[in-house]
Every structure is written in structure tokens, then in C-alpha cells.
Scaffold this active site. Sequence first.
Site, PDB file in Angstrom:
ATOM      1  N   ASN A  57     -42.707  15.100 -32.309  1.00 40.36           N
ATOM      2  CA  ASN A  57     -43.267  14.172 -31.325  1.00 40.36           C
ATOM      3  C   ASN A  57     -44.783  14.221 -31.487  1.00 40.36           C
ATOM      4  OD1 ASN A  57     -44.137  12.758 -29.111  1.00 40.36           O
ATOM      5  ND2 ASN A  57     -43.446  14.266 -27.595  1.00 40.36           N
ATOM      6  N   GLU A  59     -43.781  14.410 -20.025  1.00 49.37           N
ATOM      7  CA  GLU A  59     -45.085  13.760 -19.783  1.00 49.37           C
ATOM      8  C   GLU A  59     -44.885  12.345 -19.230  1.00 49.37           C
ATOM      9  OE1 GLU A  59     -46.643  14.495 -23.705  1.00 49.37           O
ATOM     10  OE2 GLU A  59     -46.718  16.626 -23.245  1.00 49.37           O
ATOM     11  N   GLY A 110     -46.502  22.726 -24.887  1.00 46.36           N
ATOM     12  CA  GLY A 110     -47.937  22.752 -25.168  1.00 46.36           C
ATOM     13  C   GLY A 110     -48.653  23.979 -24.622  1.00 46.36           C
ATOM     14  N   SER A 154     -43.172  24.677 -27.392  1.00 44.13           N
ATOM     15  CA  SER A 154     -43.850  25.692 -28.209  1.00 44.13           C
ATOM     16  C   SER A 154     -42.963  26.264 -29.310  1.00 44.13           C
ATOM     17  CB  SER A 154     -44.423  26.803 -27.314  1.00 44.13           C
ATOM     18  OG  SER A 154     -45.373  26.252 -26.417  1.00 44.13           O
TER      19      SER A 154
HETATM   20  C1  PEP Z   1     -43.161  18.238 -26.868  1.00 43.23           C
HETATM   21  O1  PEP Z   1     -44.141  17.565 -26.639  1.00 43.23           O
HETATM   22  O2  PEP Z   1     -42.048  17.706 -26.800  1.00 43.23           O
HETATM   23  C2  PEP Z   1     -43.331  19.641 -27.207  1.00 43.23           C
HETATM   24  C3  PEP Z   1     -42.266  20.381 -27.264  1.00 43.23           C
HETATM   25  O3  PEP Z   1     -44.625  20.074 -27.443  1.00 43.23           O
HETATM   26  P1  PEP Z   1     -45.045  21.525 -28.025  1.00 43.23           P
HETATM   27  O4  PEP Z   1     -44.170  21.812 -29.216  1.00 43.23           O
HETATM   28  O5  PEP Z   1     -46.472  21.383 -28.388  1.00 43.23           O
HETATM   29  O6  PEP Z   1     -44.815  22.514 -26.926  1.00 43.23           O
END
Ligand code: PEP
Length: 259
Positions: free
Chosen positions: A10, A101, A177, A216
Site C-alpha cells: 500500500n 486511515e 506505521g 509494521s
Molecule cells: C498499511 O498502511 O496498511 C500498513 C500496514 O502500514 P505499515 O506497514 O507502514 O505499518
Amino acid sequence: MARTYLIAGNWKMHTTPPEARTLATAIAEKHNSLKPPSSVQTLICPPYISIHAALEAVAGSGVHVGAQDCHFEPKGAFTGEIAPNMVKASGCSHVILGHSERRQYFGETNGLLNKKVRAALSEGLIPIYCVGETLTERQEEWTLAVVRTQLVDGLKDISLQNASNLVIAYEPVWAIGTGLAATAEQAQEVHAAIRGFLTEILGAVGAEMLILYGGSLKPDNADEILSKPDVNGGLIGGAALQADSFAAIIAAACKIAVS
Ligand code: PEP
């Protein structure tokens, strides 16, 4: 039998078209050099405006391209929105729906997302429907109740015929994130519960659905999390913006899939 994985990036609001071309080219090259088995699929989801550049860059590589959202109507006076048939006609195979989000900053509800999931499925897109609890909800031990409601309401009245195309992403909001991923055990516990809820809602089709983990996910925790029996891949934000780290997660899935 080989395990099936979907490794999805993503890209959020990152990459202009030229930047998307560069990143997608690097991902396609690394993907090709890994020679993934057919049971491991790779997907990148750039911003709408960069989809075309990404599609050109990955042509012939087997890497799929998806969108990060879509509207539920096929056309109309919805300034700034993109319809599911437009996403499909642009060459995308998948669409992320209900990312936290979108829920948090754009007020998307389970009811709205249900319309989007049904519209995407009827256009032949593969929706990646995201669910997950906030930190407070986890601390209050509401995780499973929250996720169950997101699934029951978000998947209401979807046609069983189309449902086999659906993918679920479990993304604990507190892990997105933040660098603080769920442990493999926490992920497995919720994924197993999700599989149970999907079976309750959709029967046998639900039991077979791909359930991705997101939050993450990185090269250093991918092996452990992806090895869990009810984890069928990842939805990846930060680590998907670097070809090396994204490829390392694809490589982890390949290793488990053929072991
Ligand atoms: C996401 O935005 O779906 C996500 C999992 O972000 P990250 O891997 O940065 O935590």
C-alpha cells in the site's frame, strides 16, 4: 499442498508517476529474480494518478496492480471520486477498501464500506477489506468484538458467488506505521477468530479466504508472522516503498510456500 500468499504493498500518498515507474520497475526486477511459485502473488497499490505508470513498469512480470479505494457508484456527480469500473478498466485487479486511515480521516463506516465491497465485487475487482482495532479497543479487550462487527456489517448481503474473490486484511490500528507490529501469536489469534467469523458469515467460502496481516510488517518479522497457519500474506505500508525490503518480504513468503 503449497500455501497461498498475497504480498500487497500500500503506497498510500507516495510516488508521483515517474517515482512510481522507478519503484515498480525495481520491484518487478526483484520479483522476477525471486521466481515466486504461482502460490505467491505480489501486488502494488500506488495512488490513482500513478497506476498507469506502475502498470507499464510491471507489464509481463506477474506483479499485480491495485487501487487504494473506490466509490460504490458506477458514475455520477461525485467530484474527486473514482468508480469501481474505472479502477477495473485502468488495469487494476484489486482494490483496498476500509483502510483504517480511510475510516479515521475520511469517516468511512462499515455501512459505506459494505456498498463499496459489493460494488467492487460485482465489477470483478478483488477487494482487500481491512479490519482492525484501535489501541484502546485492544486494551479494553474488545478486539474480537470490533473485528466481528466490521466483518458482519461490511460483508452484509455480498453474493456468495462473488465472495471467493474477497481478501481480508487484519490491520491493528496501533501497529500501522508505528514500528510496533503485533506479535506472531497476537496476529494468529485474531486471524483464527476472523476465519471463524468468515465461516459463520459466508460458510465454506469464508473458511478458505485469504487473510493478510498488516501493521509494521518488515523483513525482520515477516518470517515469523507469515509462518502462522491463518496468515496468508501481508498488507505492507512503509516497507513496500523500498524495493529491497518489499522483495525480502516476498522472499519470506516464497520460502514458506515451498517448504
Ligand atoms: C498499511 O498502511 O496498511 C500498513 C500496514 O502500514 P505499515 O506497514 O507502514 O505499518
